[in-house]
Design a protein around this motif. Structure first.
Motif, mmCIF file in Angstrom:
data_model
loop_
_atom_site.group_PDB
_atom_site.id
_atom_site.type_symbol
_atom_site.label_atom_id
_atom_site.label_comp_id
_atom_site.label_asym_id
_atom_site.label_seq_id
_atom_site.Cartn_x
_atom_site.Cartn_y
_atom_site.Cartn_z
ATOM 1 N N LYS A 1 -49.513 12.818 62.438
ATOM 2 C CA LYS A 1 -48.673 12.390 63.552
ATOM 3 C C LYS A 1 -47.448 11.608 63.092
ATOM 4 C CE LYS A 1 -52.631 11.916 66.702
ATOM 5 N NZ LYS A 1 -53.419 10.942 67.505
ATOM 6 N N ARG A 2 -47.421 11.228 61.831
ATOM 7 C CA ARG A 2 -46.316 10.414 61.309
ATOM 8 C C ARG A 2 -45.237 11.300 60.698
ATOM 9 N NH1 ARG A 2 -48.070 4.947 60.791
ATOM 10 N NH2 ARG A 2 -49.955 4.764 62.060
ATOM 11 N N ASP B 1 -45.610 12.723 66.301
ATOM 12 C CA ASP B 1 -45.615 12.277 67.695
ATOM 13 C C ASP B 1 -44.193 12.147 68.237
ATOM 14 O OD1 ASP B 1 -48.295 12.218 68.221
ATOM 15 O OD2 ASP B 1 -48.560 10.096 67.720
ATOM 16 N N ASP B 2 -43.329 11.508 67.465
ATOM 17 C CA ASP B 2 -41.968 11.228 67.921
ATOM 18 C C ASP B 2 -41.056 12.409 67.575
ATOM 19 O OD1 ASP B 2 -39.615 10.136 68.753
ATOM 20 O OD2 ASP B 2 -39.791 8.279 67.608
ATOM 21 N N ILE C 1 -36.561 15.573 65.102
ATOM 22 C CA ILE C 1 -35.599 16.680 65.225
ATOM 23 C C ILE C 1 -34.192 16.193 64.903
ATOM 24 C CG2 ILE C 1 -34.482 18.245 66.861
ATOM 25 C CD1 ILE C 1 -37.223 18.547 68.232
ATOM 26 N N ASN C 2 -33.818 15.059 65.456
ATOM 27 C CA ASN C 2 -32.481 14.525 65.174
ATOM 28 C C ASN C 2 -32.322 14.167 63.705
ATOM 29 O OD1 ASN C 2 -30.871 14.361 67.730
ATOM 30 N ND2 ASN C 2 -32.675 13.262 68.421
ATOM 31 N N ARG C 3 -33.387 13.620 63.112
ATOM 32 C CA ARG C 3 -33.345 13.288 61.685
ATOM 33 C C ARG C 3 -33.192 14.553 60.841
ATOM 34 N NH1 ARG C 3 -31.635 10.010 57.948
ATOM 35 N NH2 ARG C 3 -33.109 9.518 56.293
ATOM 36 N N ARG D 1 -39.873 1.422 67.424
ATOM 37 C CA ARG D 1 -40.647 2.648 67.314
ATOM 38 C C ARG D 1 -42.135 2.374 67.198
ATOM 39 N NH1 ARG D 1 -38.942 5.885 62.671
ATOM 40 N NH2 ARG D 1 -40.250 7.458 63.662
ATOM 41 N N ASP D 2 -42.496 1.133 66.847
ATOM 42 C CA ASP D 2 -43.906 0.756 66.762
ATOM 43 C C ASP D 2 -44.020 -0.741 67.020
ATOM 44 O OD1 ASP D 2 -46.610 0.935 66.425
ATOM 45 O OD2 ASP D 2 -46.574 1.307 64.265
ATOM 46 N N ASP D 3 -45.205 -1.163 67.459
ATOM 47 C CA ASP D 3 -45.444 -2.581 67.693
ATOM 48 C C ASP D 3 -45.302 -3.366 66.391
ATOM 49 O OD1 ASP D 3 -46.172 -1.826 70.309
ATOM 50 O OD2 ASP D 3 -48.248 -1.500 69.685
ATOM 51 N N ILE D 4 -44.844 -4.598 66.510
ATOM 52 C CA ILE D 4 -44.687 -5.489 65.359
ATOM 53 C C ILE D 4 -45.517 -6.744 65.603
ATOM 54 C CG2 ILE D 4 -43.068 -6.948 64.087
ATOM 55 C CD1 ILE D 4 -40.881 -4.923 64.758
#
Length: 549
Positions: free
Chosen positions: A149-150, A223-224, A229-231, A538-541
Motif C-alpha cells: 500500500k506504500r 493507497d494514495d 500518479i502525479n509523482r 499524508r500520515d499522522d505524526i
C-alpha cells in the motif's frame, strides 16, 4: 539464501567459450525439460520478436548467448522463489508486481535508448530482495499487504524501521554470491539511489528507468493513488523526458502487457484493475485523454446535492468522535514532568496515539502506537488499545507481559488485516530506570548528553498479528539523557514537496537542538519541520519524549 539450480551455474560458465555447441548440447541432454521450456518461452515472444527457433542451439544463434542466458536466469529465479509459501505473502500478487516493474522498465528503456530486454530483466529483479527479507524474518511477512500500500520511498523507510535492513542490499548479496546477471547487479542494487559513485552513465540511466518503473507499478497498489500518479508524471518527465500524454499511454498499457508476459513466462498472477479503473477509484482527472474535466464536474455536481444533505450530520458525528479520541490523550503536564507528547492527525480521526499515567508507587507507564490504516476503523482500534493499556497496566507492572496480554486480546477480536505497532515502557523516577518494549514500531532513540544516540529496535511484530508473542524488554538508565518515541509518520513525513525527513534527518534535527529547549519546544520543533510546508499531512505524526524528572 536460496540456492540456484546447478544447471544455471553451469550455463553461465559457458560465456566466452569459443565453441559453445558441444557444451550446450551436453546440458540439454542432462536437463531436457528445462531447456525445452526456455525454447517454448522464446518462441512465444519472450524476447520481443516474431522469429521462432526450431532448437535451443538455433535460438542462441538467432538471439545471442547473452540474451538466452539472461532469460534462463530469469526463469530459474522465478522457479526457485515461487516454491516458497510464506504465511502473509500473496505470491501471485507479488509476481504481478514484479511483472509490472519489468514491463514498465522495458517500455521506458526503449524510450531512453537502452536495451529493452535488459531493462525488463533488471525490472524483474529489483524487488526479489523483498522475498529474501521475508525468508530471513518470516514472522514479519504478515505486514506484506501494508508494504504494497506504500509508495516506493515510504516502503523503503518502512523496511528500515521494521526489518532494520533494505531489500536492495540483500539482493546485491544474493546476485553476487550466485553470479546472476553480473552486468546488471550494480544498477539493480542501486535502484533507490543514483548517488552510487561506481555507476557508469549507462548504469545511471538504467537506475532512473528502474526508479520510474517502481513508481509506475505503485500506481496499481498504493493507497494514495493521486499522489503516486502525479509523482510518476514528474519523474518520467525529469528522468526519461517522457511527456504527460506518453506516460498516460504507458499506464494504460501496463495491465494488458503484464497479462501477456505472464502467459508467455507461465507465471501465475492475480486479476488486475485497468488504469481507467485506477483513475476512477482515485477520483482524479489528469489529462485530456481521460474523461473530460466537464464530465467529471457534472458527475460531482450531481453527487454534491445528495452529499450536502448528509455532510452536516457526518461532520457532527466526526467532530464528536474526534473529541472522544482527543479525550483519550493525556493532559499536558508542567515542563518539569518527565513525559511529554504531541499528536498531529493527518485526518479528522487519527490512527496514532500516545498515553502515560502514574501508578500508585510513583512509576510512570507510557506508550506510543500506530494503528494500520486510517479513518474510523483505525480510530476504534486505537481507542480499544488505549483502554486495554490503561486497564491492564494498573495491575501488570512489566511492559513485556502487558503487551503479551494486549496482543492476545487484539488477536482474538481485531478486524482481519489490522494491527498496532507500539513502543511502551515503564519509568521509575526514583532510580531513573526504564523498561522498554518495541513491537514493530520504528526504533526508539536515546540521545545522551555526550551526543551519542542509541537505537532500540523492534524485537517482535506488531500487536494483533501473532498470538502468544513474547515481547523482550530493554533496560535503560535515563540519567540526563532524552528518549524519543515516534510513529512512522515522522520519518516518512516530507520536509518539502519531494524529500522525506527519514531516520538520518530525524537524527540531525534532534542532535542540532538547543540543549536549553523545553520538552514541549523540542516536540514542536519536530512537528513544525513536517507541517510547515504543506496544508495536509499524508500520515499522522506523533512523538513522545522522556527526560529525567
Amino acid at each position: 539464501m536460496p540456492e540456484m539450480p546447478v544447471l544455471v551455474h553451469d550455463f553461465i560458465l559457458l560465456a566466452g567459450q569459443q565453441s559453445l555447441l558441444p557444451s550446450v548440447l551436453a546440458l540439454i541432454e542432462r536437463y531436457p525439460l528445462f531447456f525445452q521450456r526456455i525454447l517454448e518461452t522464446v518462441n512465444a515472444g519472450a524476447l520481443g520478436t516474431g522469429v521462432k527457433a526450431e532448437s535451443f542451439s538455433r535460438a542462441i544463434d538467432i538471439f545471442g548467448f547473452e540474451k538466452i542466458s539472461e532469460l534462463l536466469q530469469i526463469l530459474a529465479i522465478y522457479s526457485v522463489f515461487n516454491q516458497y509459501r510464506i504465511n502473509g505473502i500473496d505470491m501471485p500478487a507479488f509476481w504481478q508486481d514484479v511483472l509490472r516493474r519489468a514491463v514498465s522498465a522495458r517500455m521506458l528503456g526503449e524510450l531512453a535508448g537502452l536495451d529493452a530486454q535488459q531493462c525488463f530483466n533488471a525490472g524483474f529483479m529489483q524487488d526479489i530482495g523483498f522475498i529474501l527479507m521475508m525468508l530471513e524474518q518470516p514472522e514479519k511477512a504478515m505486514l506484506c499487504g501494508e508494504f504494497r500500500k506504500r509508495e516506493p520511498e515510504a516502503r523503503l523507510s518502512m523496511e528500515q524501521n521494521i526489518f532494520n535492513q533494505q531489500h536492495d542490499v540483500l539482493l546485491m548479496q544474493f546476485m553476487q554470491s550466485r553470479g546472476l546477471l553480473s552486468h546488471l547487479q550494480l544498477a539493480v542494487a542501486s535502484h533507490h539511489s543514483i548517488k552510487n559513485g561506481s555507476l557508469t552513465e549507462k548504469d545511471k540511466k538504467l537506475v532512473q528507468v528502474l526508479q520510474c518503473a517502481d513508481w509506475l507499478s505503485a500506481v496499481f497498489t498504493a493507497d494514495d493513488k493521486a499522489y503516486v500518479i502525479n509523482r510518476c508524471h514528474t519523474l518520467l518527465t525529469e528522468n526519461i523526458q517522457v511527456s504527460g500524454l506518453e506516460s498516460e499511454k504507458i499506464l494504460h498499457s501496463i495491465p494488458a502487457e503484464v497479462e501477456r508476459i505472464a502467459r508467455i513466462y507461465d507465471i501465475k498472477i492475480t486479476d488486475s484493475m485497468s488504469y481507467s479503473e485506477i483513475v476512477y477509484e482515485a477520483n482524479i482527472q489528469l489529462y485530456d485523454n481521460n474523461a473530460s474535466f466537464q464530465e467529471l464536474t457534472l458527475r460531482l455536481d450531481q453527487a454534491l446535492e445528495e452529499r450536502d444533505k448528509l455532510a452536516a450530520e457526518i461532520n457532527r458525528e466526526l467532530s464528536l468522535a474526534r473529541e472522544i479520541q482527543q479525550s483519550l490523550l493525556p493532559e499536558c503536564r508542567q515542563e518539569e514532568y518527565p513525559v511529554h507528547g504531541i499528536n498531529c492527525p493527518a485526518r479528522m480521526l487519527s490512527g496514532d496515539f500516545y498515553d502515560f499515567f502514574e501508578l500508585e508507587n510513583g512509576n510512570i507507564y507510557f506508550n506510543l502506537g500506530d494503528v494500520s490504516g486510517k479513518g474510523v476503523n483505525a480510530a476504534l482500534l486505537m481507542a480499544k488499545t488505549c483502554s486495554l493499556f490503561r486497564c491492564l497496566g494498573k495491575r501488570i507492572d512489566e511492559p513485556g507481559k502487558l503487551l503479551y496480554e494486549i496482543n492476545n486480546e487484539l488477536c482474538e477480536t481485531s478486524i482481519h488485516g489490522m494491527f498496532v505497532t507500539m513502543v511502551a515502557g515503564i519509568y521509575c523516577p526514583e532510580s531513573d530506570e526504564i523498561k522498554l518494549v518495541n513491537a514493530g514500531n520504528p526504533p526508539a532513540l536515546l540521545f545522551t548528553g555526550t551526543g551519542i544516540c542509541r537505537e532500540f529496535e523492534a524485537t517482535a511484530p506488531p500487536l494483533g498479528i501473532m498470538p502468544d508473542t513474547v515481547y523482550t524488554e530493554y533496560n535503560i538508565t535515563l540519567k540526563n539523557d532524552s528518549l524519543y518515541l515516534y510513529s512512522d509518520g515522522v520519518t516518512e513525513g516530507y520536509v518539502n514537496e519531494s524529500d522525506m525527513l527519514g531516520l538520518s534527518g530525524l537524527f540531525k534535527l534532534i542532535a542540532g537542538m538547543d540543549e536549553n529547549l523545553t520538552s514541549s519546544e523540542r516536540l514542536k520543533l519536530i512537528t513544525d519541520k513536517l507541517t510547515g510546508h504543506a496544508e495536509n499531512l499524508r500520515d499522522d505524526i506523533t512523538v513522545l519524549l522522556l527526560t529525567s524528572g
